[in-house]
Motif scaffolding. Structure first.
Motif, mmCIF file in Angstrom:
data_model
loop_
_atom_site.group_PDB
_atom_site.id
_atom_site.type_symbol
_atom_site.label_atom_id
_atom_site.label_comp_id
_atom_site.label_asym_id
_atom_site.label_seq_id
_atom_site.Cartn_x
_atom_site.Cartn_y
_atom_site.Cartn_z
ATOM 1 N N ARG A 367 0.847 -1.195 0.000
ATOM 2 C CA ARG A 367 0.000 0.000 0.000
ATOM 3 C C ARG A 367 0.883 1.246 0.000
ATOM 4 O O ARG A 367 2.039 1.213 0.432
ATOM 5 C CB ARG A 367 -0.973 0.012 1.181
ATOM 6 C CG ARG A 367 -0.342 0.220 2.529
ATOM 7 C CD ARG A 367 -1.305 0.072 3.689
ATOM 8 N NE ARG A 367 -2.513 0.824 3.551
ATOM 9 C CZ ARG A 367 -2.641 2.124 3.738
ATOM 10 N NH1 ARG A 367 -1.572 2.847 4.038
ATOM 11 N NH2 ARG A 367 -3.805 2.712 3.637
ATOM 12 N N TYR A 368 0.282 2.327 -0.495
ATOM 13 C CA TYR A 368 1.010 3.599 -0.493
ATOM 14 C C TYR A 368 0.000 4.735 -0.484
ATOM 15 O O TYR A 368 -1.013 4.696 -1.192
ATOM 16 C CB TYR A 368 1.914 3.712 -1.724
ATOM 17 C CG TYR A 368 2.849 4.893 -1.676
ATOM 18 C CD1 TYR A 368 3.950 4.888 -0.830
ATOM 19 C CD2 TYR A 368 2.624 6.023 -2.465
ATOM 20 C CE1 TYR A 368 4.816 5.980 -0.769
ATOM 21 C CE2 TYR A 368 3.477 7.120 -2.414
ATOM 22 C CZ TYR A 368 4.571 7.101 -1.564
ATOM 23 O OH TYR A 368 5.416 8.173 -1.495
ATOM 24 N N LYS A 387 -3.752 0.051 -2.957
ATOM 25 C CA LYS A 387 -3.474 -1.237 -2.331
ATOM 26 C C LYS A 387 -3.319 -2.274 -3.442
ATOM 27 O O LYS A 387 -4.154 -2.369 -4.333
ATOM 28 C CB LYS A 387 -4.612 -1.643 -1.388
ATOM 29 C CG LYS A 387 -4.770 -0.715 -0.206
ATOM 30 C CD LYS A 387 -5.970 -1.074 0.653
ATOM 31 C CE LYS A 387 -5.713 -2.258 1.533
ATOM 32 N NZ LYS A 387 -6.824 -2.477 2.508
ATOM 33 N N ALA A 444 3.788 1.061 -4.158
ATOM 34 C CA ALA A 444 3.021 -0.008 -3.515
ATOM 35 C C ALA A 444 3.630 -1.369 -3.823
ATOM 36 O O ALA A 444 3.643 -2.262 -2.966
ATOM 37 C CB ALA A 444 1.568 0.042 -3.975
#
Length: 459
Positions: A367-368, A387, A444
């Motif tokens: 995730r980011y 995600k 991510a």
């Protein structure tokens, strides 16, 4: 009139299927009772995005002073925005008409009805074809709610015909259509209330993303009432929508009400009984080749009850055309991107984290947050995230959920990697241009292994 293929319905699935059949050398006729382009172009995807684009301009202009852009007496003209929407729709519709002609497809305007497996009655004449593709689309569904027939109660069709902006809205249904309309009118500063029967809006979308979007909508003034059942609609000067929530009766008011609780297949009176075409519930039953139980008749789009998206209908049309010429192509519904045109946009494909766990898959998540992305920051966006869901052992990408500027454009990258059964490692090894929003995909992918350089270490 004798043809190799007759396509009944000129929406995104039907009009492209007709062109593809003609490209394969088949003499093709396209029959459409209304405008070419179907719901998507005329009463759905394109007009809503035109309105949303204008509303996004207005919404961002309210904070433009941060960028050194100053406005005096900032206002919007909804009538002009509606005219812009109509201009875009008209231009694209004419484009489709020109494409059909250029590809040698005969277009007949009229309501076609099946007479038998090879004949369609239209405008008092009979079209004969070796193969038929049914593509008659869908229409908004109106639930049996008392008062749903009041004049200020609208479906998406009527909303898109409006030339004046409603002063306040109650939206019944917190799915994609309802939330896009909530975004549109809240961005224009109007009071919006969304009533949803499910425990939360946007069923099927990652819960973390739904939570963040809900907060954004609430900051825009949207009231979201989830877990509520509408019991009736009254109109006396303004619209009152009565609902029950947690055993308590309550109501919401507005100048207009939009009902957006789903769509129904438009298959009434097209002659299915005369031919003996089998239904599955209220949809036409098809196999993976898009064939009905009548071997030379295919069905595509919303009437199949698979995934009611324009790009799915288009792909189904391509598959049907290929099978007509003997290619034996199957339809695959596992890699289908979906889009929600809020601000920021949301897009998703494949399995969410929750769905993957429920399916018993051993997964890893990357995730980011959008707040760490340079291009997003330049654009004034700090909310959102991506995600990625992948197999723990092989790294095969199972799905992605993106909430970010231009998310609907970026989801195509994930679709390609999934179609090729690609891995997180391949995403990680792909150089992404800087500065771009699509760098969040790279970040991510790195995060899956805890190697994201542009985020704090995982605890």
């Amino acid at each position: 009139m004798k043809y190799d293929v007759a396509v009944l319905g000129g929406g995104p699935g039907g009009y492209e299927a007709a062109i593809r059949c003609s490209q394969y050398g088949l003499k093709t006729v396209l029959i459409e009772a209304r405008e070419l382009g179907g719901t998507c172009l005329n009463r759905g995807c394109i007009p809503t995005k035109a309105l949303l684009h204008g509303a996004e301009f207005y919404d961002e202009a309210k904070g433009a002073q941060e960028f050194g852009v100053l406005f005096n007496n900032l206002a919007f003209d909804y009538e002009k925005l509606a005219a812009y929407k109509d201009k875009i729709v008209s231009r694209l519709r004419k484009g489709i008409e020109g494409l059909e002609k250029a590809h040698g497809v005969t277009v007949i305007k009229g309501f076609g009805v099946l007479k038998n497996a090879n004949e369609i009655a239209v405008n008092g004449e009979t079209v004969v074809a070796d193969h038929i593709i049914l593509a008659t689309g869908s229409a908004p569904f109106l639930p049996p709610i008392p008062g749903v027939d009041n004049k200020s109660v609208m479906t998406s069709d009527e909303v898109l015909e409006m030339k004046q902006c409603p002063e306040s809205l109650v939206i019944i249904g917190g799915g994609i259509i309802g939330i896009e309309f909530a975004t549109l009118y809240a961005s224009l500063g109007k009071k919006v209330t969304v009533i949803e029967m499910q425990p939360d809006i946007l069923k099927g979308i990652d819960k973390e993303i739904v939570k963040e979007l809900s907060q954004i909508l609430k900051r825009k003034g949207v009231q979201i009432i989830a877990g509520a059942k509408v019991t009736g609609i009254e109109e006396a000067g303004e619209i009152t929508v009565n609902y029950e929530k947690d055993g308590q009766l309550n109501h919401a008011t507005g100048s207009h009400c939009i009902v957006s609780v789903g769509r129904k297949a438009q298959i009434d009176q097209i002659g299915l009984d005369a031919v003996g075409i089998k239904l599955s519930g209220s949809f036409i039953e098809v196999d993976t080749y898009l064939r009905t139980n009548i071997p030379n008749i295919y069905a595509i789009g919303d009437i199949t009850g698979k995934i009611q998206l324009a790009h799915v209908a288009t792909k189904q049309g391509m598959v049907a055309a290929e099978n007509i010429i003997g290619k034996q192509q199957r339809m695959n519904y596992e890699v289908v991107p979906s889009c929600l045109y809020t601000n920021p946009e949301i897009a998703w494909i494949g399995l969410s984290e929750e769905e993957a766990i429920k399916a018993g898959k051993n997964i890893k998540i990357g995730r980011y947050g959008v707040g760490g992305n340079g291009k997003s920051s330049v654009m004034g966006h700090s909310k959102g995230l991506i995600k990625l869901v992948c197999d723990h052992a092989t790294g095969e990408v199972y799905g992605a959920q993106i909430m970010a500027p231009r998310a609907t454009d970026m989801i195509g990258e994930i679709a390609i990697i999934m179609e090729c059964e690609g891995t997180i490692e391949e995403l990680s090894d792909t150089i992404h241009p800087h500065p771009t929003v699509c760098e969040i995909i790279l970040e991510a992918a790195h995060d899956v292994e805890g190697l994201c350089c542009n985020a704090p270490p995982k605890k």
